[in-house]
Design an enzyme around this catalytic site. Structure first.
Site, short mmCIF file in Angstrom:
data_model
loop_
_atom_site.label_atom_id
_atom_site.label_comp_id
_atom_site.label_asym_id
_atom_site.label_seq_id
_atom_site.Cartn_x
_atom_site.Cartn_y
_atom_site.Cartn_z
N LYS A 42 -27.76 28.03 -23.74
CA LYS A 42 -28.02 28.41 -25.11
C LYS A 42 -26.78 28.23 -25.98
O LYS A 42 -26.84 28.33 -27.20
CB LYS A 42 -28.42 29.90 -25.14
CG LYS A 42 -29.60 30.23 -24.25
CD LYS A 42 -29.82 31.75 -24.17
CE LYS A 42 -30.99 32.04 -23.26
NZ LYS A 42 -30.74 33.24 -22.44
N GLY A 43 -25.65 28.00 -25.31
CA GLY A 43 -24.35 28.02 -26.00
C GLY A 43 -24.18 27.02 -27.11
O GLY A 43 -23.39 27.23 -28.03
N GLU A 97 -22.32 20.23 -26.23
CA GLU A 97 -21.99 21.37 -25.37
C GLU A 97 -21.05 22.32 -26.11
O GLU A 97 -20.33 21.91 -27.03
CB GLU A 97 -21.35 20.81 -24.07
CG GLU A 97 -20.82 21.81 -23.08
CD GLU A 97 -21.88 22.70 -22.43
OE1 GLU A 97 -22.67 23.31 -23.17
OE2 GLU A 97 -21.88 22.80 -21.20
N ASP A 98 -21.07 23.59 -25.70
CA ASP A 98 -20.18 24.57 -26.34
C ASP A 98 -18.75 24.44 -25.83
O ASP A 98 -17.79 24.47 -26.60
CB ASP A 98 -20.72 26.00 -26.15
CG ASP A 98 -21.02 26.36 -24.69
OD1 ASP A 98 -20.84 25.49 -23.79
OD2 ASP A 98 -21.45 27.50 -24.43
N ASP A 101 -15.33 23.27 -19.19
CA ASP A 101 -14.40 24.05 -18.38
C ASP A 101 -14.06 23.20 -17.15
O ASP A 101 -13.20 22.33 -17.21
CB ASP A 101 -15.10 25.37 -18.05
CG ASP A 101 -14.22 26.37 -17.35
OD1 ASP A 101 -13.01 26.35 -17.59
OD2 ASP A 101 -14.74 27.18 -16.56
N LYS A 129 -11.30 22.97 -22.32
CA LYS A 129 -10.20 23.59 -21.56
C LYS A 129 -9.72 22.56 -20.54
O LYS A 129 -10.13 22.62 -19.37
CB LYS A 129 -10.72 24.82 -20.80
CG LYS A 129 -10.94 26.06 -21.61
CD LYS A 129 -11.35 27.17 -20.63
CE LYS A 129 -11.80 28.41 -21.33
NZ LYS A 129 -12.43 29.36 -20.37
N PHE A 150 -10.82 33.39 -21.43
CA PHE A 150 -12.27 33.49 -21.61
C PHE A 150 -12.56 33.80 -23.07
O PHE A 150 -12.10 34.80 -23.61
CB PHE A 150 -12.85 34.58 -20.70
CG PHE A 150 -14.34 34.55 -20.64
CD1 PHE A 150 -15.00 33.65 -19.82
CD2 PHE A 150 -15.09 35.40 -21.43
CE1 PHE A 150 -16.38 33.60 -19.78
CE2 PHE A 150 -16.48 35.37 -21.39
CZ PHE A 150 -17.12 34.46 -20.56
N ASP A 157 -21.10 33.33 -24.80
CA ASP A 157 -21.46 34.72 -24.51
C ASP A 157 -20.58 35.36 -23.45
O ASP A 157 -19.84 34.70 -22.72
CB ASP A 157 -22.91 34.77 -23.98
CG ASP A 157 -23.00 34.24 -22.54
OD1 ASP A 157 -22.51 33.12 -22.29
OD2 ASP A 157 -23.54 34.97 -21.68
N ARG A 163 -22.93 35.89 -28.77
CA ARG A 163 -23.22 34.50 -29.17
C ARG A 163 -23.30 34.36 -30.69
O ARG A 163 -23.09 33.29 -31.24
CB ARG A 163 -24.56 34.04 -28.59
CG ARG A 163 -24.58 33.88 -27.08
CD ARG A 163 -25.87 33.16 -26.67
NE ARG A 163 -26.18 33.28 -25.27
CZ ARG A 163 -25.70 32.50 -24.30
NH1 ARG A 163 -24.84 31.55 -24.59
NH2 ARG A 163 -26.06 32.67 -23.05
P1 5GP Z 1 -18.32 23.85 -16.55
O1 5GP Z 1 -19.49 23.26 -15.84
O2 5GP Z 1 -17.59 22.87 -17.44
O3 5GP Z 1 -17.37 24.55 -15.60
O4 5GP Z 1 -18.89 25.05 -17.37
C1 5GP Z 1 -19.29 25.00 -18.66
C2 5GP Z 1 -20.00 26.30 -18.98
O5 5GP Z 1 -19.24 27.44 -18.49
C3 5GP Z 1 -20.09 26.49 -20.46
O6 5GP Z 1 -21.24 25.90 -20.99
C4 5GP Z 1 -20.08 28.00 -20.58
O7 5GP Z 1 -21.38 28.50 -20.45
C5 5GP Z 1 -19.26 28.49 -19.41
N1 5GP Z 1 -17.87 28.80 -19.82
C6 5GP Z 1 -16.74 28.16 -19.45
N2 5GP Z 1 -15.65 28.71 -20.03
C7 5GP Z 1 -16.11 29.72 -20.81
C8 5GP Z 1 -15.46 30.67 -21.68
O8 5GP Z 1 -14.25 30.72 -21.90
N3 5GP Z 1 -16.28 31.55 -22.32
C9 5GP Z 1 -17.65 31.56 -22.14
N4 5GP Z 1 -18.32 32.46 -22.83
N5 5GP Z 1 -18.28 30.69 -21.33
C10 5GP Z 1 -17.52 29.77 -20.67
#
Ligand code: 5GP
Length: 176
Positions: A42-43, A97-98, A101, A129, A150, A157, A163
């Protein structure tokens, strides 16, 4: 400012300004094409809304909801909670994407969209990041690089809360 927020990392005004710049770049790069913006729920919702209203091309939008988990593969796997509504065969996709990570989610979803016959898949993420990356993936358009903390707000969220904050902030320690 919300009482659970320790400090604001990126203000509402900075986000709006950056979204305008990103939309300008897309308008320029996609002249003559009709990309499909695919948002990851939902991000990505506030970012998608802010971005798409500044895009002047003929676009379509669609959404997917996926859960990523670490399985036997080094970059993990994703479970599709909600798939696309339409076929993307031959389409130019911009995956929205939001935050990136580890990169697991986007790597898998991008591969999946190519498997579905997309012609081209580019990635736009509001936040990045880079220090946390475990999968070899890079966004084509990034709003802001953020440190390894974070963050919440503007779609992001903590336990499904925050959100709706119009800015990106860091939560007070006692809120975790
Ligand atoms: P990835 O697959 O790149 O590790 O994860 C991406 C997802 O992890 C993002 O769409 C988000 O939902 C969550 N995420 C990663 N870092 C953060 C953060 O700092 N804050 C929040 N709220 N969600 C995060």
């Amino acid at each position: 400012m919300h009482s659970d927020i320790k400090f604001i990392l990126i203000s509402e005004e900075e986000i709006a300004r950056r979204c305008r710049d990103l939309a300008d770049a897309i308008n320029h790069d996609y002249v003559g094409r009709q990309p499909v913006l695919v948002g990851l729920l939902k991000g990505s919702v506030p970012f998608m809304a802010e971005l798409m209203k500044r895009i002047t091309l003929n676009i379509e939008i669609d959404f997917m909801d996926v859960k990523s988990y670490v399985g036997t593969e080094s970059c993990g796997d994703v479970q599709i909670i909600k798939d696309l509504d339409s076929s993307v065969l031959g389409d130019d996709i911009i995956l929205v994407e939001d935050i990136i990570d580890t990169g697991r989610t986007l790597k898998k979803v991008r591969d999946l969209l190519y498997q579905k016959g997309a012609r081209d898949v580019k990635i736009i993420s509001l936040l990045d990041k880079p220090d946390r990356r475990v999968c070899d993936i890079k966004a084509d358009y990034v709003g802001f690089e953020v440190p390894d903390a974070f963050v919440v707000g503007f779609g992001l969220d903590f336990n499904q809360k925050y959100r709706n904050l119009p800015y990106i902030g860091v939560l007070k320690d006692e809120c975790y």
